[in-house]
Structure formats: structure tokens, C-alpha cells
Design a protein around this motif. Structure first.
Motif, mmCIF file in Angstrom:
data_model
loop_
_atom_site.group_PDB
_atom_site.id
_atom_site.type_symbol
_atom_site.label_atom_id
_atom_site.label_comp_id
_atom_site.label_asym_id
_atom_site.label_seq_id
_atom_site.Cartn_x
_atom_site.Cartn_y
_atom_site.Cartn_z
ATOM 1 N N ARG A 73 11.126 -26.459 -37.014
ATOM 2 C CA ARG A 73 9.952 -26.327 -36.143
ATOM 3 C C ARG A 73 10.363 -25.919 -34.723
ATOM 4 O O ARG A 73 9.672 -25.127 -34.072
ATOM 5 N N THR A 74 11.478 -26.443 -34.262
ATOM 6 C CA THR A 74 11.945 -26.123 -32.910
ATOM 7 C C THR A 74 12.288 -24.655 -32.775
ATOM 8 O O THR A 74 11.839 -23.969 -31.836
ATOM 9 N N ILE A 75 13.077 -24.117 -33.704
ATOM 10 C CA ILE A 75 13.486 -22.721 -33.575
ATOM 11 C C ILE A 75 12.328 -21.782 -33.906
ATOM 12 O O ILE A 75 12.253 -20.668 -33.369
ATOM 13 N N GLY A 76 11.414 -22.229 -34.766
ATOM 14 C CA GLY A 76 10.243 -21.410 -35.042
ATOM 15 C C GLY A 76 9.359 -21.271 -33.821
ATOM 16 O O GLY A 76 8.880 -20.173 -33.503
ATOM 17 N N ALA A 77 9.153 -22.389 -33.104
ATOM 18 C CA ALA A 77 8.350 -22.344 -31.876
ATOM 19 C C ALA A 77 9.042 -21.507 -30.806
ATOM 20 O O ALA A 77 8.388 -20.788 -30.044
ATOM 21 N N ALA A 78 10.365 -21.586 -30.746
ATOM 22 C CA ALA A 78 11.109 -20.803 -29.760
ATOM 23 C C ALA A 78 10.987 -19.306 -30.032
ATOM 24 O O ALA A 78 11.070 -18.491 -29.102
ATOM 25 N N ALA A 79 10.788 -18.944 -31.293
ATOM 26 C CA ALA A 79 10.656 -17.536 -31.652
ATOM 27 C C ALA A 79 9.245 -17.004 -31.421
ATOM 28 O O ALA A 79 9.020 -15.793 -31.492
ATOM 29 N N ALA A 80 8.299 -17.881 -31.131
ATOM 30 C CA ALA A 80 6.912 -17.467 -30.919
ATOM 31 C C ALA A 80 6.783 -16.697 -29.609
ATOM 32 O O ALA A 80 7.490 -16.964 -28.636
ATOM 33 N N THR A 81 5.843 -15.763 -29.586
ATOM 34 C CA THR A 81 5.598 -14.964 -28.386
ATOM 35 C C THR A 81 4.264 -15.306 -27.740
ATOM 36 O O THR A 81 3.879 -14.659 -26.761
ATOM 37 N N THR A 82 3.579 -16.298 -28.256
ATOM 38 C CA THR A 82 2.292 -16.723 -27.712
ATOM 39 C C THR A 82 2.444 -18.087 -27.055
ATOM 40 O O THR A 82 3.422 -18.797 -27.288
ATOM 41 N N ARG A 83 1.450 -18.463 -26.246
ATOM 42 C CA ARG A 83 1.557 -19.736 -25.532
ATOM 43 C C ARG A 83 1.144 -20.930 -26.368
ATOM 44 O O ARG A 83 1.334 -22.081 -25.956
ATOM 45 N N LEU A 84 0.576 -20.679 -27.537
ATOM 46 C CA LEU A 84 0.239 -21.758 -28.459
ATOM 47 C C LEU A 84 0.935 -21.520 -29.789
ATOM 48 O O LEU A 84 1.091 -20.374 -30.229
ATOM 49 N N VAL A 85 1.364 -22.603 -30.423
ATOM 50 C CA VAL A 85 1.944 -22.501 -31.760
ATOM 51 C C VAL A 85 1.161 -23.406 -32.702
ATOM 52 O O VAL A 85 0.607 -24.435 -32.290
ATOM 53 N N LEU A 86 1.097 -22.988 -33.943
ATOM 54 C CA LEU A 86 0.478 -23.784 -34.996
ATOM 55 C C LEU A 86 1.583 -24.184 -35.953
ATOM 56 O O LEU A 86 2.118 -23.356 -36.690
ATOM 57 N N LEU A 87 1.966 -25.459 -35.912
ATOM 58 C CA LEU A 87 2.954 -25.972 -36.848
ATOM 59 C C LEU A 87 2.224 -26.266 -38.153
ATOM 60 O O LEU A 87 1.376 -27.163 -38.214
ATOM 61 N N VAL A 88 2.537 -25.512 -39.186
ATOM 62 C CA VAL A 88 1.789 -25.659 -40.431
ATOM 63 C C VAL A 88 2.747 -25.658 -41.615
ATOM 64 O O VAL A 88 3.554 -24.736 -41.775
ATOM 65 N N ASP A 89 2.701 -26.706 -42.418
ATOM 66 C CA ASP A 89 3.544 -26.787 -43.603
ATOM 67 C C ASP A 89 3.037 -25.824 -44.664
ATOM 68 O O ASP A 89 1.841 -25.511 -44.736
#
Length: 273
Positions: A73-89
């Protein structure tokens, strides 16, 4: 800083997966139809087609190198280019319009993190049905977690995860968010479908052991403050058995007895490791 009202295009979905080829297509299709700004699939060294399925659905696919869910989840959020992330299993499916409504609730009530409500489904076997029944009726359905959760990306990066937690990281993070004065909660308006990946005793046992281990680690980290968590498996077992008797559904009693036992086995492991 004041931002304009976010839209679903301001959301990057982060989807950790390990051997989830049966569940992943439904999850990714729903996210694409919702109109998210991007999707990052974080693969946990899968031995199936999970990576290929992610690429076929237009997601950016990266690897967590087997370091576990919090790291994914940490590295996935770091790869995001938007200011919000949706952590979804990968076992979650957002119905049409659900993400937009969750986003509206998130922005309108000044949340740092907001999880969708979960409508769990399982079966057709006993253990899958029992897990779904427990999740639909237990008190934990009201507790903040990370299964289908909108998060301010910068705050997630700042608060982060405790790397010592392979399970129970949602409880630990919830406590630190509260201590930091940040608002996290469960939606009162939005339900998403939560599908269990397994339907046999081995799958249920693994869930119980991981949950218990997370509680044990919480007690280790927080000391006296965490001691009240020792009562949670017993309380949940007693509550579940009582409800099963009162509602004339004794078939669930073995489930709750086994749930309590293996949660405490896992809890002891979490305390000593």
C-alpha cells in the motif's frame, strides 16, 4: 491550502494482489467504470496471472517484492499522481456511483481517510458463508479499516504504516490517526461488495490467526493501553454465539468457537514474536 472539490479523476486506486486472478478482473473493471484517474496494481510475487490481468486492464503494475500488504500500500500510494488514493483490496467491487458518493462524503465532512461500508459475501461452503455472516453482523463492520478506503495521499505518506505489522496494521494506523487529531471513519452512505477469496477451513483459520497476531502486536507496542484488545476475540465469540442462539441459527456456533480459539492462538504468537 484550499483545494477545489475533488472528482473521481483526482483518485488513484491502489490495488494490492497476490494470486488473485479470480477476483482481480471484477475489481479493476468496476474501478475503470467508476472513472478513477489511474490504477496501480501492486503484485506480491503472484504465481498466477495477476500481473498480466493488471496490465490488460490498463493499470500500472509494480511489485512489493514479497514484503507484505503494508509495504504494498505504501509504494502503491507513492506511485500515485493524484492527491487522493483509494486503497482497495482485489476482493472488493465498487457498484456504479459508489465511488463518487464516497468521495462526496469524504470531502464534505473533512475526512483524512474514509472507508466504504462492506457488504460481505461468501460461500457456498460453510466457512465462506460463516465468514460473510460474521462480517455482516459483527461490530467490526463499524470499524475503520483499509479494504476500500479513500485517503489523502500526503497524510498517508506522513503517517505511514508501522513495518512491524503484517496484520492488524489497520487498527494500529487508526490509533495513530486519532492521536494525530485526524479524522478517519466508515461511510454511512456507501456499501461495496466484499468477496472472500477462500471458502474452506484453511482459509478461515489463516484469517483468524492473522487477526489474532495483529492484536498481539498491538499489545506489545502499546502496553497497558492495548490490554483491552485481549478481550476482543472472546467478546466477539460470545456475542456471535448468543446471536446465533437468539435468532435460531445454531449452525454458526462452531464457527464462533473456532474463531475465538484461533484468534487467541494468533494473539499469543503476536505477543511473543
Amino acid at each position: 491550502m484550499t483545494y477545489p472539490a475533488p472528482t473521481v479523476r483526482d483518485v488513484t486506486a491502489v490495488v494490492p494482489v497476490r494470486n488473485g486472478e479470480q477476483l482481480l478482473p471484477g475489481c479493476l473493471t468496476a474501478l475503470r467504470q467508476a472513472g478513477v484517474g489511474g490504477t496501480v496494481v501492486v503484485d506480491g510475487l503472484s504465481g498466477d496471472r495477476s500481473r498480466e490481468i493488471g496490465a490488460e486492464h490498463g493499470a500500472v503494475v509494480i511489485s512489493d517484492e514479497g514484503k507484505g500488504l503494508p509495504h504494498a500500500r505504501t509504494i502503491g500510494a507513492a506511485a500515485a499522481t493524484t492527491r487522493l488514493v483509494l486503497l482497495v483490496d482485489c476482493d472488493v467491487v465498487f457498484p456504479p456511483g459508489a465511488l463518487a458518493e464516497l468521495l462526496e462524503e469524504f470531502a464534505g465532512q473533512d475526512f483524512t481517510a474514509l472507508q466504504a461500508g462492506l457488504q460481505s459475501v461468501g460461500g457456498p461452503g460453510y466457512w465462506g458463508l460463516a465468514l460473510a455472516h460474521h462480517h455482516r453482523t459483527g461490530r467490526s463492520r463499524h470499524w475503520f479499516g483499509l479494504v476500500a478506503t479513500l485517503f489523502d495521499r500526503d497524510e498517508l505518506a506522513r503517517i505511514g504504516f508501522d513495518a512491524g505489522f503484517a496484520s492488524g496494521e489497520d487498527i494500529e494506523l487508526r490509533w495513530r490517526l486519532r492521536d494525530a487529531g485526524l479524522r478517519a471513519g466508515v461511510s454511512e452512505r456507501v456499501l461495496v461488495e466484499h468477496r472472500f477469496a477462500g471458502d474452506d477451513f484453511a482459509f478461515a483459520q489463516d484469517q483468524f490467526l492473522m487477526d489474532g497476531s495483529g492484536l498481539g502486536r498491538m499489545v506489545r507496542k502499546h502496553g497497558w493501553r492495548g490490554l483491552r484488545l485481549l478481550a476482543l476475540p472472546l467478546a466477539a465469540s460470545v456475542r456471535g454465539i448468543t446471536i446465533s442462539l437468539v435468532t435460531g441459527q445454531p449452525r454458526w456456533i462452531p464457527y464462533y468457537a473456532v474463531f475465538g480459539w484461533f484468534n487467541y492462538v494468533g494473539l499469543v504468537r503476536g505477543l511473543v514474536r
